[in-house]
Design a protein around this motif. Structure first.
Motif, PDB file in Angstrom:
ATOM      1  N   SER A 224       1.199  -1.240  -0.010  1.00 40.09           N
ATOM      2  CA  SER A 224      -0.249  -0.423   0.463  1.00 40.09           C
ATOM      3  C   SER A 224       0.902   1.157   0.222  1.00 40.09           C
ATOM      4  O   SER A 224       1.926   1.405   0.413  1.00 40.09           O
ATOM      5  CB  SER A 224      -0.515  -0.541   1.372  1.00 40.09           C
TER       6      SER A 224
ATOM      7  N   HIS B 143       1.377 -12.173  -9.288  1.00 38.27           N
ATOM      8  CA  HIS B 143       2.375 -11.899  -9.931  1.00 38.27           C
ATOM      9  C   HIS B 143       3.501 -12.473 -10.757  1.00 38.27           C
ATOM     10  O   HIS B 143       3.865 -11.921 -11.566  1.00 38.27           O
ATOM     11  CB  HIS B 143       3.581 -10.666  -9.679  1.00 38.27           C
TER      12      HIS B 143
ATOM     13  N   GLU C 257      -0.146 -10.763   5.291  1.00 37.59           N
ATOM     14  CA  GLU C 257      -1.214 -10.170   4.367  1.00 37.59           C
ATOM     15  C   GLU C 257      -2.390  -9.466   4.626  1.00 37.59           C
ATOM     16  O   GLU C 257      -3.164  -9.310   5.820  1.00 37.59           O
ATOM     17  CB  GLU C 257      -1.379 -11.167   3.625  1.00 37.59           C
TER      18      GLU C 257
ATOM     19  N   ASP D 164       1.973  -4.244  10.201  1.00 38.21           N
ATOM     20  CA  ASP D 164       3.476  -4.790  10.036  1.00 38.21           C
ATOM     21  C   ASP D 164       4.615  -4.810  10.592  1.00 38.21           C
ATOM     22  O   ASP D 164       5.062  -5.334  11.459  1.00 38.21           O
ATOM     23  CB  ASP D 164       4.771  -4.647   9.042  1.00 38.21           C
TER      24      ASP D 164
ATOM     25  N   SER E 285      -3.342  -7.484  -8.643  1.00 34.87           N
ATOM     26  CA  SER E 285      -4.561  -8.509  -7.955  1.00 34.87           C
ATOM     27  C   SER E 285      -5.383  -7.203  -6.285  1.00 34.87           C
ATOM     28  O   SER E 285      -5.798  -8.123  -5.574  1.00 34.87           O
ATOM     29  CB  SER E 285      -4.264  -9.002  -7.343  1.00 34.87           C
TER      30      SER E 285
ATOM     31  N   ASN F  93      -1.177 -15.840 -16.031  1.00 34.73           N
ATOM     32  CA  ASN F  93      -0.409 -16.585 -15.536  1.00 34.73           C
ATOM     33  C   ASN F  93       0.057 -17.840 -14.965  1.00 34.73           C
ATOM     34  O   ASN F  93       1.149 -18.349 -14.713  1.00 34.73           O
ATOM     35  CB  ASN F  93       0.697 -15.429 -14.175  1.00 34.73           C
TER      36      ASN F  93
HETATM   37  N1  LIG Z   1       0.992 -11.790 -16.510  1.00 34.89           N
HETATM   38  C1  LIG Z   1       1.509 -10.572 -15.919  1.00 34.89           C
HETATM   39  N2  LIG Z   1       2.208 -10.842 -14.586  1.00 34.89           N
HETATM   40  C2  LIG Z   1       2.821  -9.625 -14.241  1.00 34.89           C
HETATM   41  C3  LIG Z   1       2.644  -8.319 -15.496  1.00 34.89           C
HETATM   42  C4  LIG Z   1       2.446  -8.088 -16.360  1.00 34.89           C
HETATM   43  O1  LIG Z   1       2.617  -7.675 -17.158  1.00 34.89           O
HETATM   44  N3  LIG Z   1       1.461  -9.646 -16.736  1.00 34.89           N
HETATM   45  N4  LIG Z   1       3.443  -7.379 -13.838  1.00 34.89           N
HETATM   46  C5  LIG Z   1       4.068  -7.622 -13.492  1.00 34.89           C
HETATM   47  C6  LIG Z   1       3.816  -6.345 -12.638  1.00 34.89           C
HETATM   48  S1  LIG Z   1       4.655  -4.974 -13.620  1.00 34.89           S
HETATM   49  C7  LIG Z   1       3.847  -5.881 -11.199  1.00 34.89           C
HETATM   50  S2  LIG Z   1       4.269  -4.422 -10.993  1.00 34.89           S
HETATM   51  C8  LIG Z   1       3.417  -7.263 -10.353  1.00 34.89           C
HETATM   52  C9  LIG Z   1       2.691  -6.809  -9.191  1.00 34.89           C
HETATM   53  O2  LIG Z   1       2.247  -7.358  -8.531  1.00 34.89           O
HETATM   54  P1  LIG Z   1       2.164  -7.246  -6.451  1.00 34.89           P
HETATM   55  O3  LIG Z   1       2.787  -6.404  -6.421  1.00 34.89           O
HETATM   56  O4  LIG Z   1       3.275  -8.566  -6.062  1.00 34.89           O
HETATM   57  O5  LIG Z   1       0.556  -7.587  -6.491  1.00 34.89           O
HETATM   58  P2  LIG Z   1      -0.691  -6.845  -6.176  1.00 34.89           P
HETATM   59  O6  LIG Z   1      -1.493  -7.659  -6.512  1.00 34.89           O
HETATM   60  O7  LIG Z   1       0.099  -5.308  -5.223  1.00 34.89           O
HETATM   61  O8  LIG Z   1      -0.205  -7.512  -4.604  1.00 34.89           O
HETATM   62  C10 LIG Z   1       0.692  -6.985  -3.064  1.00 34.89           C
HETATM   63  C11 LIG Z   1       0.195  -7.387  -2.214  1.00 34.89           C
HETATM   64  O9  LIG Z   1      -0.022  -6.961  -0.934  1.00 34.89           O
HETATM   65  C12 LIG Z   1      -0.550  -6.481  -0.137  1.00 34.89           C
HETATM   66  N5  LIG Z   1      -0.525  -5.432   1.170  1.00 34.89           N
HETATM   67  C13 LIG Z   1      -0.862  -4.430   0.718  1.00 34.89           C
HETATM   68  N6  LIG Z   1      -0.979  -3.054   1.529  1.00 34.89           N
HETATM   69  C14 LIG Z   1      -0.231  -4.452   2.270  1.00 34.89           C
HETATM   70  C15 LIG Z   1       0.603  -3.767   3.813  1.00 34.89           C
HETATM   71  O10 LIG Z   1       0.352  -2.764   4.472  1.00 34.89           O
HETATM   72  N7  LIG Z   1       0.842  -4.782   4.696  1.00 34.89           N
HETATM   73  C16 LIG Z   1       1.443  -6.267   3.882  1.00 34.89           C
HETATM   74  N8  LIG Z   1       2.112  -7.463   4.817  1.00 34.89           N
HETATM   75  N9  LIG Z   1       0.583  -6.817   2.760  1.00 34.89           N
HETATM   76  C17 LIG Z   1      -0.480  -5.662   1.988  1.00 34.89           C
HETATM   77  C18 LIG Z   1      -2.004  -6.363  -1.078  1.00 34.89           C
HETATM   78  O11 LIG Z   1      -2.951  -7.011  -0.196  1.00 34.89           O
HETATM   79  C19 LIG Z   1      -1.550  -7.772  -1.657  1.00 34.89           C
HETATM   80  O12 LIG Z   1      -2.211  -9.047  -1.763  1.00 34.89           O
HETATM   81  O13 LIG Z   1       2.838  -8.518 -10.908  1.00 34.89           O
HETATM   82  C20 LIG Z   1       3.257  -8.756 -12.582  1.00 34.89           C
HETATM   83  N10 LIG Z   1       3.151 -10.043 -13.283  1.00 34.89           N
END
Ligand SMILES: Nc1nc2c(c(=O)[nH]1)N[C@H]1C(S)=C(S)[C@@H](COP(=O)(O)OP(=O)(O)OC[C@H]3O[C@@H](n4cnc5c(=O)[nH]c(N)nc54)[C@H](O)[C@@H]3O)O[C@H]1N2
Ligand SMILES: Nc1nc2c(c(=O)[nH]1)N[C@H]1C(S)=C(S)[C@@H](COP(=O)(O)OP(=O)(O)OC[C@H]3O[C@@H](n4cnc5c(=O)[nH]c(N)nc54)[C@H](O)[C@@H]3O)O[C@H]1N2
Ligand SMILES: [Mo]
Length: 770
Positions: free
Chosen positions: A113, A425, A446, A496, A635, A719
């Motif tokens: 976040s 991801h 999470e 956290d 997500s 994915n």
């Molecule tokens: N096929 C395919 N896959 C991809 C991409 C694509 O273009 N195609 N893009 C890629 C890219 S560019 C990216 S950046 C990644 C993104 O991948 P991620 O950054 O892993 O995806 P998010 O859904 O943002 O996951 C963040 C998680 O952190 C949790 N969270 C939020 N706030 C907090 C907090 O304060 N503390 C804790 N402990 N948890 C928290 C949320 O609930 C969420 O589950 O995906 C990649 N994957």
């Protein structure tokens, strides 16, 4: 007195209704607010929250390493915080004593976040450093290839992002805007850490009003809205480099290239030219040659090259282009092509690495540096390029190449994750599932019952930004926000920080971790550091109490126009770029000396392993693009009403051209199966004329939802289909956009989506009883 919060999607104002229920409203100064953040308090999301610490049953009964193949399939046992902290602390201590800290993977990638103190990555890294260190990750999924290639060619990506031409400069000077991959408004809703004002919509509108002509090159046309006319040149995915080479050939052979600029500001053009003209490989990169690869008519390539050489032209590449096999090449080639045009450093000319992917690019605000939480020192030297996680887990001790060096994968026994969702991801989830069985213990901090939480051994519930005070700040967004706590923590969730403080206490490093400060004292301390830093720029911030009362400090008036690389253009000797030669490296001696098969000393066309010209396309004839979702961030908030509204029968849409749908007997709205040799998923067909034949597009972000027996994903997570390969031996970046699939359907009686069901639980008493 208005209260505020900040998210990756922007600033929101907090309002209370007659009975005192809070709701979020867009920041009134934001001309184009994102709806995504409005849903952070929705009941649909509350239902998905993790309420208590939870331990996977076998892990609790038998200890670390028990039945790893049952991860994701087993019941959880809810325990109190004291028990959870005790189990985690003891296990960290066990692993570091038995195997050393390089057996702990704390790379823990993810966006988490907004908020500078409750920044999950900083928190987990700071804690693990105090506990003796961890294996980290390098680069990002976003820009894996670009982070490695660009410093060899021009400058680091973070630096480049900070000094692009501002939107006013583009409107005033750019007459032709040629973009590869559009300027997707959906993407510009977010920036890491937050957005002050969303500026892309107005930026594009001002360019249109000023008469800029837009040419959008790529497989889809729904990613550039200017309010006016846009020419779409449909080109096959992953072939952008070949198209740019065809354009370069026309410039060179018609003598439209700027040889003076190439001589004074660049190195190695001759070596590239020998390749371009075919002297080195017998293959001149003619427009005819490019046409066969890209599907773009030869005449169109020739005419576009001529037009580019006649007017002030901006060549823009989206980040998606480099999230592919050989993803370094289109970025390098964009610099090479614009160097040949000789407009780099002129107002509105040159190249852009991503007008669109995030709000920040084109910002008129200076880089000041906001509040940050120190992470301490990591004594462990092992790291991985971020997208090589499954390779690391599956191949401990084996070598890997990265940026000209050879390293070895560490042997991981424990994974500690906070703030990311690898089951969102990472590519090739079925392979990842095998890798995920290797560690003895997986700890996930999470907020929500995501797949990554369901597949962990120990799940610790974390508060959201709605439940804690924080400092909101993002680079060059010109706002500082007092993010005020809006609701009480849900269930037993802790921040956290508080979780790590308790663990640190159990491991005898509490003082080092907290430096004697409470959360409240940290916020005041970090703010004070910012006040002092800003004073050096002549910006006088209010004192802490005033700031808290005021809720937001808006520095929007501090703006200036930026002409990218103008000083370098005026004098490349006194204002060199940040490369070994100080010039733009069209040929890099350093990369050439690495001797890599898949990245030469200059930009070149190399077909990906999977694209429409590959032999595999006979079996899997559709190129799958998995782009970023419109209604959420990755997500995050997939369970919200906004995200749900974008689905069809609860599934992620897959966009398909009418001809491809017709030849498969698929109608609009049908549930279909998308598959290749790596996996299968269900999705809902959307027939669109904005996607070229042979290409399908499915956004990322639908929570992973496998059928227990077959492993087929029911929800639409691309994915399960993408390939888990590095972009090249140079960068090892994520290559998700090189992926071939086939689609069949329609499917009658599709199984229902269960992604948003909570896991099953068993009472602790039942476990203790036997
Ligand atoms: N096929 C395919 N896959 C991809 C991409 C694509 O273009 N195609 N893009 C890629 C890219 S560019 C990216 S950046 C990644 C993104 O991948 P991620 O950054 O892993 O995806 P998010 O859904 O943002 O996951 C963040 C998680 O952190 C949790 N969270 C939020 N706030 C907090 C907090 O304060 N503390 C804790 N402990 N948890 C928290 C949320 O609930 C969420 O589950 O995906 C990649 N994957
Ligand atoms: N709403 C929202 N905004 C986001 C995000 C999100 O999840 N949701 N994620 C954020 C993150 S972490 C990042 S890294 C950025 C990512 O920014 P990008 O990587 O640029 O975003 P994508 O949506 O993957 O792709 C942009 C466009 O490029 C097209 N495209 C894909 N492959 C090719 C190709 O080979 N050639 C050409 N010419 N075009 C192609 C896609 O169809 C899409 O329209 O977005 C950020 N913004
Ligand atoms: Mo990203």
């Amino acid at each position: 007195m208005t209260r505020y919060t900040m998210s990756h999607w922007g600033v929101y104002e907090v309002e209370h209704d007659a009975v005192g229920h809070p709701r979020l409203l867009p920041y009134s100064a934001d001309p184009d607010p994102s709806p995504i953040g409005l849903h952070q308090l929705s009941p649909e999301l509350m239902r998905l929250r993790i309420r208590k610490p939870a331990i996977r049953e076998s892990w609790l009964r038998q200890g670390p390493g028990a039945a790893p193949e049952r991860r994701g399939k087993e019941r959880f046992v809810e325990v109190d915080w004291e028990t959870a902290i005790d189990l985690v602390a003891k296990d960290i201590d066990r692993v570091r004593k038995q195997y050393g800290n390089s057996a702990i993977f704390g790379g823990s990638y993810g966006w988490a976040s907004a908020g500078r103190f409750h920044h999950a990555q900083s928190q987990v890294h700071r804690f693990l450093n105090m506990a003796g260190g961890y294996v980290r990750h390098q680069d990002s999924y976003s820009l894996g290839a670009a982070h490695v290639i660009m410093p060899h060619v021009v400058d680091g990506m973070n630096e480049l992002i900070s000094y692009h031409h501002t939107w006013d400069v583009l409107a005033d000077h750019t007459r032709l805007f040629v973009t590869f991959g559009g300027v997707p408004a959906k993407n510009a809703q977010s920036s890491p850490g937050g957005v002050g004002r969303h500026r892309v919509k107005d930026g594009l509108a001002a360019m249109r009003a000023a008469g800029t002509r837009f040419v959008n090159i790529g497989p889809v046309s729904d990613n550039l809205e200017t309010g006016g006319e846009v020419e779409w040149i449909a080109a096959r995915p992953n072939t952008d480099t070949a198209l740019m080479l065809g354009l370069a050939w026309v410039l060179r052979t018609e003598n439209r290239h700027d040889s003076a600029f190439l001589a004074t500001h660049c190195v190695g053009y001759e070596k590239f030219e020998a390749y371009l003209l075919g002297a080195t490989d017998g293959e001149p990169k003619t427009p005819q040659w490019a046409s066969v690869i890209t599907g773009v008519p030869t005449d169109r390539i020739i005419a576009l090259a001529r037009e580019m050489s006649q007017v002030r032209t901006m060549i823009n590449v989206q980040w998606s282009l480099q999230r592919a096999k050989h993803g370094e090449q289109p970025f390098w080639m964009a610099v090479t092509l614009s160097a040949m045009l000789g407009q780099i450093g002129l107002p509105g000319g040159g190249f852009g690495c991503g007008y669109g992917p995030a709000n920040t690019i084109g910002t008129p605000h200076e880089k000041l540096g906001g509040p940050t939480l120190g992470q301490g020192r990591n004594p462990v030297k092992d790291f991985i390029p971020v997208a090589r996680i499954a390779d690391m887990l599956l191949h401990p001790g084996e070598p890997f190449a990265y940026n000209g060096m050879t390293y070895h994968y560490p042997d991981i026994k424990m994974i500690y994750w906070a703030g990311g969702n690898p089951f969102h991801h990472h590519q090739d989830i079925n392979r990842f599932l095998q890798a995920w069985q290797r560690p003895q213990t997986i700890i996930m901090q999470e907020q929500f019952w995501t797949a990554s939480a369901k597949y962990a051994d120990i799940v610790l519930p974390v508060t959201t930004s709605m439940e804690r005070d924080d400092l909101g700040y993002a680079s060059q967004e010109a706002v500082l926000v007092w993010m005020s706590k809006i609701i009480e923590p849900v269930g037993q969730a802790l921040s956290d920080y508080e979780i790590f403080r308790r663990l640190a206490a159990r491991l005898d490093v509490e003082e080092a971790f907290t430096e004697g400060r409470t959360e409240e004292q940290w916020l005041a301390h970090m703010y004070q550091g910012t006040v002092e830093r800003y004073a050096k720029y002549g910006i006088h911030l209010p004192d802490y109490e005033r700031f808290r009362e005021q809720g937001i400090i808006d520095l929007d008036h501090r703006k200036k126009s930026v002409v990218m690389l103008d000083a370098f253009r005026q004098d490349p000797i006194s204002a060199p770029v940040n490369t070994p030669s100080g010039k733009l490296e069209i040929f890099s001696e350093i990369i050439a000396a690495f001797g890599l098969d898949d990245c030469a000393g200059h930009a070149r066309w190399q077909p990906p392993h999977e694209w429409l010209g590959a032999p595999l396309a006979r079996k899997f004839p559709l190129h799958l693009l998995s782009d970023q979702p419109r209604n959420k961030l990755h997500s995050q908030l997939d369970g919200s009403p906004l995200s749900a509204g974008g689905k069809i029968q609860g599934r992620e849409p897959v966009y398909i051209n009418a001809s491809d749908a017709a030849s498969r007997g698929i109608d609009h709205g049908d549930i279909v199966e998308v598959f290749n040799d790596r996996g299968r998923c269900l999705a809902a067909a959307v027939i669109s004329h904005q996607i070229m034949p042979g290409v399908v597009r499915m956004s990322t972000g639908a929570w992973y939802d496998p059928e227990p027996l077959t492993g087929r994903d029911k929800h639409g997570n691309p994915n399960v289909l993408t390939a888990d390969v590095g972009a090249s031996m140079l960068s090892q970046g994520c290559a998700a956009q090189s992926c071939l699939v086939e689609i069949s359907g329609p499917l009658r009686n599709a199984p229902s989506v269960t992604a948003f069901e909570l896991p099953s639980f068993i009472a602790l008493a039942a476990v203790e009883a036997g």
